[in-house]
Design an enzyme around this catalytic site. Structure first.
Site, PDB file in Angstrom:
ATOM      1  N   ASP A 141      14.833   4.123  63.640  1.00 58.46           N
ATOM      2  CA  ASP A 141      16.026   4.858  63.222  1.00 58.46           C
ATOM      3  C   ASP A 141      16.639   4.161  62.007  1.00 58.46           C
ATOM      4  O   ASP A 141      16.819   2.939  62.019  1.00 58.46           O
ATOM      5  CB  ASP A 141      17.034   4.905  64.376  1.00 58.46           C
ATOM      6  CG  ASP A 141      18.137   5.916  64.123  1.00 58.46           C
ATOM      7  OD1 ASP A 141      17.939   6.837  63.304  1.00 58.46           O
ATOM      8  OD2 ASP A 141      19.214   5.780  64.740  1.00 58.46           O
ATOM      9  N   HIS A 148      28.455   7.722  56.128  1.00 56.52           N
ATOM     10  CA  HIS A 148      28.512   7.234  57.509  1.00 56.52           C
ATOM     11  C   HIS A 148      28.653   5.713  57.525  1.00 56.52           C
ATOM     12  O   HIS A 148      29.516   5.162  58.215  1.00 56.52           O
ATOM     13  CB  HIS A 148      27.244   7.670  58.255  1.00 56.52           C
ATOM     14  CG  HIS A 148      27.101   7.092  59.628  1.00 56.52           C
ATOM     15  ND1 HIS A 148      27.910   7.453  60.677  1.00 56.52           N
ATOM     16  CD2 HIS A 148      26.233   6.153  60.126  1.00 56.52           C
ATOM     17  CE1 HIS A 148      27.552   6.776  61.773  1.00 56.52           C
ATOM     18  NE2 HIS A 148      26.549   5.992  61.459  1.00 56.52           N
ATOM     19  N   GLU A 213      24.794  11.375  67.595  1.00 59.44           N
ATOM     20  CA  GLU A 213      24.639  11.209  66.144  1.00 59.44           C
ATOM     21  C   GLU A 213      23.735  12.324  65.640  1.00 59.44           C
ATOM     22  O   GLU A 213      22.611  12.477  66.123  1.00 59.44           O
ATOM     23  CB  GLU A 213      24.022   9.837  65.803  1.00 59.44           C
ATOM     24  CG  GLU A 213      24.980   8.691  66.089  1.00 59.44           C
ATOM     25  CD  GLU A 213      24.521   7.331  65.561  1.00 59.44           C
ATOM     26  OE1 GLU A 213      25.384   6.508  65.223  1.00 59.44           O
ATOM     27  OE2 GLU A 213      23.294   7.086  65.489  1.00 59.44           O
ATOM     28  N   GLU A 215      21.180  13.697  63.373  1.00 59.09           N
ATOM     29  CA  GLU A 215      20.191  13.106  62.483  1.00 59.09           C
ATOM     30  C   GLU A 215      19.034  14.079  62.246  1.00 59.09           C
ATOM     31  O   GLU A 215      18.853  15.045  62.984  1.00 59.09           O
ATOM     32  CB  GLU A 215      19.625  11.808  63.090  1.00 59.09           C
ATOM     33  CG  GLU A 215      20.730  10.820  63.491  1.00 59.09           C
ATOM     34  CD  GLU A 215      20.231   9.400  63.726  1.00 59.09           C
ATOM     35  OE1 GLU A 215      19.064   9.106  63.386  1.00 59.09           O
ATOM     36  OE2 GLU A 215      21.024   8.585  64.241  1.00 59.09           O
ATOM     37  N   ASP A 247      20.758  11.033  68.254  1.00 59.79           N
ATOM     38  CA  ASP A 247      20.675   9.621  68.648  1.00 59.79           C
ATOM     39  C   ASP A 247      21.923   9.295  69.475  1.00 59.79           C
ATOM     40  O   ASP A 247      22.910   8.776  68.955  1.00 59.79           O
ATOM     41  CB  ASP A 247      20.583   8.751  67.385  1.00 59.79           C
ATOM     42  CG  ASP A 247      20.612   7.270  67.705  1.00 59.79           C
ATOM     43  OD1 ASP A 247      20.261   6.891  68.837  1.00 59.79           O
ATOM     44  OD2 ASP A 247      20.991   6.480  66.819  1.00 59.79           O
ATOM     45  N   ARG A 251      29.223   3.701  72.309  1.00 59.05           N
ATOM     46  CA  ARG A 251      29.909   2.849  71.316  1.00 59.05           C
ATOM     47  C   ARG A 251      30.509   1.590  71.916  1.00 59.05           C
ATOM     48  O   ARG A 251      30.617   0.570  71.225  1.00 59.05           O
ATOM     49  CB  ARG A 251      31.015   3.654  70.619  1.00 59.05           C
ATOM     50  CG  ARG A 251      30.532   4.906  69.913  1.00 59.05           C
ATOM     51  CD  ARG A 251      29.502   4.607  68.867  1.00 59.05           C
ATOM     52  NE  ARG A 251      29.122   5.816  68.122  1.00 59.05           N
ATOM     53  CZ  ARG A 251      28.103   5.857  67.281  1.00 59.05           C
ATOM     54  NH1 ARG A 251      27.364   4.793  67.062  1.00 59.05           N
ATOM     55  NH2 ARG A 251      27.814   6.979  66.647  1.00 59.05           N
ATOM     56  N   GLN A 254      27.694  -0.747  72.337  1.00 61.88           N
ATOM     57  CA  GLN A 254      27.262  -1.146  70.994  1.00 61.88           C
ATOM     58  C   GLN A 254      28.177  -2.217  70.401  1.00 61.88           C
ATOM     59  O   GLN A 254      27.711  -3.215  69.845  1.00 61.88           O
ATOM     60  CB  GLN A 254      27.243   0.091  70.093  1.00 61.88           C
ATOM     61  CG  GLN A 254      26.612  -0.134  68.722  1.00 61.88           C
ATOM     62  CD  GLN A 254      26.563   1.154  67.893  1.00 61.88           C
ATOM     63  OE1 GLN A 254      26.977   2.225  68.353  1.00 61.88           O
ATOM     64  NE2 GLN A 254      26.048   1.052  66.686  1.00 61.88           N
ATOM     65  N   LYS A 267      21.706   2.398  72.529  1.00 65.77           N
ATOM     66  CA  LYS A 267      20.982   3.500  71.891  1.00 65.77           C
ATOM     67  C   LYS A 267      19.745   3.931  72.680  1.00 65.77           C
ATOM     68  O   LYS A 267      19.299   5.069  72.540  1.00 65.77           O
ATOM     69  CB  LYS A 267      20.485   3.050  70.504  1.00 65.77           C
ATOM     70  CG  LYS A 267      21.596   2.634  69.547  1.00 65.77           C
ATOM     71  CD  LYS A 267      22.145   3.837  68.842  1.00 65.77           C
ATOM     72  CE  LYS A 267      23.004   3.423  67.660  1.00 65.77           C
ATOM     73  NZ  LYS A 267      23.454   4.611  66.924  1.00 65.77           N
ATOM     74  N   THR A 271      17.224   9.626  73.483  1.00 70.83           N
ATOM     75  CA  THR A 271      17.263  10.235  72.147  1.00 70.83           C
ATOM     76  C   THR A 271      16.669  11.623  72.310  1.00 70.83           C
ATOM     77  O   THR A 271      15.593  11.764  72.890  1.00 70.83           O
ATOM     78  CB  THR A 271      16.422   9.420  71.151  1.00 70.83           C
ATOM     79  OG1 THR A 271      16.889   8.068  71.145  1.00 70.83           O
ATOM     80  CG2 THR A 271      16.510   9.986  69.741  1.00 70.83           C
ATOM     81  N   GLU A 388      33.135   8.698  63.938  1.00 69.85           N
ATOM     82  CA  GLU A 388      33.778   8.963  62.644  1.00 69.85           C
ATOM     83  C   GLU A 388      34.827  10.063  62.751  1.00 69.85           C
ATOM     84  O   GLU A 388      35.914   9.953  62.182  1.00 69.85           O
ATOM     85  CB  GLU A 388      32.733   9.419  61.620  1.00 69.85           C
ATOM     86  CG  GLU A 388      31.853   8.333  61.067  1.00 69.85           C
ATOM     87  CD  GLU A 388      30.768   8.957  60.198  1.00 69.85           C
ATOM     88  OE1 GLU A 388      31.015   9.167  59.001  1.00 69.85           O
ATOM     89  OE2 GLU A 388      29.682   9.242  60.726  1.00 69.85           O
TER      90      GLU A 388
HETATM   91 MN    MN Z   1      21.338   6.573  64.706  1.00 75.47          MN
END
Ligand code: MN
Length: 441
Positions: A141, A148, A213, A215, A247, A251, A254, A267, A271, A388
């Protein structure tokens, strides 16, 4: 290259493919793996046309065409190319011949005898279960949206949002292939270490700040040998096609685990990928130049700087993310649009990602999946994750039924869409990438 398969006037004898709003006109023809009544346990190869999937191997064998493949045995060629449960081809020129052949078979003027054979291999998408398009060996990834990266950086390092390597290196990390699931698979909320209370030791609890996420993924077609690199000029010969990727990211896990080695359990619990692989050839009309760097930004180092890549390395793919909560479902409220962004806003191209990945001699293998990282744009409405959008939970989103979201709650479903539109060409799309959050154990 634009060719006769992109002709916007091409029509199919499968009527749903001629609907101007379909993701899957005859100009698209993405590949997939799916289960059917003859093969309930082992997925078979298919191509999407309108509201149907056409099973490839068994249907096309009786129609095999000497022009299609050199050794003239389509079943053999297909078996070789789809070994290990994958619909990822290693030779884009062969894929191009297959595409031309499929267009011949599916276009409105296809003779009746052939149509009758093909009918037997057509299944409505709504009745089909799809598989991940490949048994993915390795998954990487990236982190290729500068918007971002700047937003996330600003939350964690307000004085120094963008790290000095960003404009030189397509930043990435090695992800986990075993937990990649196909669209429609439920995702269980992970448990993990949380240390939001800075004055206490961490606790092991269900993740609180669960996020998605938005992607774009791409599958490696032709691999490279260990110790060899891939010149930027040849990068796209190694890329078979694109799909959508979610993804999922915890948080809170993380934030506590990511230093010093990057994402790990935040993560790798899941996925999600969309089941349809849109080929580079189908996307040819929607190619755009690589990201235009701001004045004063460094140019890519030579090994990442190719003429073709600069001219045509980008993709104009519109991306949308929707949410539907459990309560919205109960109240029959349509999914709510969270963001719109575009792949053309990525700082690095997929060719640069691939070339960089192999630049140290790392061998990429057929069926490997790479993802771009969250695709965010300049505007607030273009932010491709909740981290975000809600600015780390500080600015909750208000949903049409009065609910609020900082991060994902149990029962929430995230639906991602991708499509391309351009004057003079048929709209093509990626279908959906969806997943619903189940409570932790
Ligand atoms: Mn990602």
């Amino acid at each position: 290259m634009i060719n006769e398969t992109h002709d916007p006037n091409l029509k199919s004898w499968i009527e749903s493919a001629n609907d101007p709003n379909t993701d899957f006109p005859i100009q698209n023809l993405p590949f997939c793996l799916f289960y059917n009544e003859n093969s309930p346990n082992y997925p078979v190869e298919g191509v999407i046309i309108g509201d149907y999937v056409l099973e490839l191997t068994n249907v096309l064998q009786p129609l095999k065409d000497e022009k299609l493949i050199e050794d003239n045995d389509f079943r053999e060629w297909m078996l070789q190319n789809t070994i290990n449960r994958r619909i990822v081809f290693t030779d884009n020129e062969e894929v191009s011949r297959l595409r031309k052949y499929l267009v011949e078979l599916l276009r409105a003027d296809c003779p009746k005898e052939k149509r009758e054979v093909l009918q037997k291999g057509l299944f409505p998408i709504s009745e089909i279960k799809f598989a991940v398009p490949a048994e993915i060996g390795d998954y990487t990834d990236f982190y290729c949206s500068i918007f971002h990266a700047t937003n996330v950086g600003a939350m964690f390092r307000p004085d120094n949002p963008l790290l000095p390597n960003y404009k030189y290196i397509p930043i990435g990390y090695h992800g986990r292939a075993s937990s990649i699931v196909v669209s429609g698979t439920d995702v269980k909320r992970p448990k993990g270490q949380n240390r939001t209370d800075q004055d206490a030791p961490p606790v092991f609890i269900p993740a609180k700040n669960l996020d998605y996420e938005m992607e774009v993924g791409f599958f490696v077609g032709k691999g490279n040998n260990l110790g060899e690199s891939i010149p930027i000029e040849n990068a796209e010969e190694h890329i078979f096609g694109l799909c959508l990727v979610n993804d999922w990211s915890a948080r809170d896990i993380q934030a506590w685990e990511y230093q010093p080695l990057g994402p790990f359990l935040a993560k790798n619990f899941a996925t999600t990928v969309s089941p349809f692989v849109v080929t580079l050839e189908a996307l040819a009309p929607f190619r755009v130049p690589a990201f235009e760097r701001e004045e004063g930004d460094p140019q890519p180092l030579d090994y990442l700087n190719g003429e073709q890549n600069q001219k045509h390395g980008g993709f104009d793919i519109k991306l949308e993310v929707y949410i539907q909560t459990e309560k919205m479902r109960a109240e029959s409220i349509e999914p709510f649009l969270l963001s719109r962004s575009n792949m053309k806003d990525l700082y690095w191209t997929i060719g640069q990602m691939l070339t960089h990945h192999a630049s140290n001699g790392c061998n990429l293998q057929t069926g490997d999946l790479m993802a771009t990282g969250t695709v965010s744009g300049r505007e607030k409405s273009e932010r491709g994750c909740l981290l975000e959008l809600t600015w780390r939970g500080k600015e909750p989103i208000r949903l049409p039924n009065g609910e609020e979201r900082r991060f994902l709650e149990d029962g929430d479903e995230i639906i991602m869409k991708g499509f391309c539109e351009k004057e003079g060409f048929r709209r093509i799309g990626f279908g959906e990438c969806r997943g619903r959050i189940l409570p932790a154990d």
